[in-house]
Write an enzyme that holds these catalytic residues in place. Structure first.
Site, PDB file in Angstrom:
ATOM      1  N   LYS A   1       0.826  -1.205   0.000  1.00 29.91           N
ATOM      2  CA  LYS A   1       0.000   0.000   0.000  1.00 29.91           C
ATOM      3  C   LYS A   1       0.868   1.267   0.000  1.00 29.91           C
ATOM      4  CE  LYS A   1      -3.959  -2.151   2.385  1.00 29.91           C
ATOM      5  NZ  LYS A   1      -4.847  -2.036   3.584  1.00 29.91           N
TER       6      LYS A   1
ATOM      7  N   TYR B   1     -12.616  -1.930  -3.241  1.00 25.57           N
ATOM      8  CA  TYR B   1     -13.076  -2.069  -1.856  1.00 25.57           C
ATOM      9  C   TYR B   1     -14.607  -1.987  -1.739  1.00 25.57           C
ATOM     10  CZ  TYR B   1      -8.386  -1.939   0.245  1.00 25.57           C
ATOM     11  OH  TYR B   1      -7.108  -2.233   0.644  1.00 25.57           O
TER      12      TYR B   1
ATOM     13  N   ASN C   1      -1.784   0.224   6.912  1.00 20.11           N
ATOM     14  CA  ASN C   1      -1.256  -1.036   7.433  1.00 20.11           C
ATOM     15  C   ASN C   1      -0.449  -1.809   6.388  1.00 20.11           C
ATOM     16  OD1 ASN C   1      -3.391  -1.868   5.893  1.00 20.11           O
ATOM     17  ND2 ASN C   1      -4.576  -2.748   7.565  1.00 20.11           N
TER      18      ASN C   1
ATOM     19  N   HIS D   1      -1.986  -5.568   1.655  1.00 17.15           N
ATOM     20  CA  HIS D   1      -3.316  -6.157   1.460  1.00 17.15           C
ATOM     21  C   HIS D   1      -3.145  -7.607   1.044  1.00 17.15           C
ATOM     22  CE1 HIS D   1      -7.427  -6.794  -0.009  1.00 17.15           C
ATOM     23  NE2 HIS D   1      -6.857  -7.461  -0.985  1.00 17.15           N
TER      24      HIS D   1
ATOM     25  N   GLU E   1      -9.916 -10.703  -7.043  1.00 19.81           N
ATOM     26  CA  GLU E   1      -8.904  -9.651  -6.898  1.00 19.81           C
ATOM     27  C   GLU E   1      -7.706  -9.823  -7.819  1.00 19.81           C
ATOM     28  OE1 GLU E   1      -9.931  -8.584  -2.230  1.00 19.81           O
ATOM     29  OE2 GLU E   1      -7.997  -9.497  -2.724  1.00 19.81           O
TER      30      GLU E   1
END
Ligand code: UDP
Ligand code: MG
Length: 138
Positions: free
Chosen positions: A11, A51, A114, A117, A128
Site C-alpha cells: 500500500k 473495496y 497497514n 493487502h 482480486e
C-alpha cells in the site's frame, strides 16, 4: 493443501517510506513465488470498486483517499496454501493486535496505513487477482 494464487498489495505507506525491498524480501523468504508484479496508482473509481464490499463502512471514504494517495505495488503470489499463509504473514488488520514477526506488526503505521493487502478467501482471490492482472501477465 494445494497450490494457490492470491493478490498481494504493498500500500502507499509502504512505498512512501521506501519499504518495498524489505517487504519483497519477506515475501520471497517465506516461500512465495511472485508470478506477476507491477507498480501503479489507483484512480478513485478503481479504489472504490476494489473495496466495494466496504462501501457502507465508516472508514470507506478515508480508505479510498489513502489508497489513491500514492503508488502501490500489486502482486500475484503463488505457493501451497497461499491465501491463508499470506494473511498469516501480513498479520491482523489492526497492527496493535498483530502477532510478532508479522509484516503489519513490524511495518504498519496504524489501522488504515497497514502496509499490505491480501485476499481473504479463495472467492476474494478469484476476484482480486484479475482486478489487477490480465491472463497474459501471469
Ligand atoms: N480499515 C480501516 N479501518 C478499519 C478497518 C479497516 O482503515 O476499522 C482499512 C485498512 O486499511 C484495511 C482495509 O480498510 O486493511 C480493509 O479492511 P479489511 O477489514 O478488509 O482488512 P484486511 O482484510 O485488509 O485485513
Ligand atoms: Mg480485507
Amino acid at each position: 493443501m494445494s497450490i494457490e494464487r492470491t493478490l498481494g498489495l504493498i500500500k502507499p505507506d509502504g512505498l512512501e517510506r521506501g519499504k518495498q525491498g524489505q517487504l519483497l524480501d519477506r515475501i520471497l523468504q517465506n516461500g512465495f513465488k511472485i508470478l506477476a508484479m507491477k507498480q501503479l496508482k489507483l484512480t478513485r473509481a478503481q479504489a472504490e470498486a476494489f473495496y466495494a464490499e466496504h462501501s457502507a463502512r465508516p472508514f470507506f471514504d478515508s480508505l479510498c483517499s489513502y489508497m489513491t494517495s500514492g503508488p502501490i505495488i500489486a502482486m500475484t503470489l503463488e505457493k501451497e496454501n497461499a491465501i491463508a499463509d499470506w494473511r498469516t504473514l501480513m498479520g491482523a488488520t489492526n497492527p496493535a493486535k498483530a502477532d510478532p514477526g508479522t509484516i503489519r506488526k513490524d511495518f504498519a503505521v496504524d489501522m488504515e496505513k497497514n502496509t499490505v493487502h491480501g485476499s481473504d478467501s479463495p472467492a476474494s482471490a478469484a476476484r482480486e487477482v484479475p482486478f489487477f492482472f490480465s491472463q497474459l501477465e501471469y
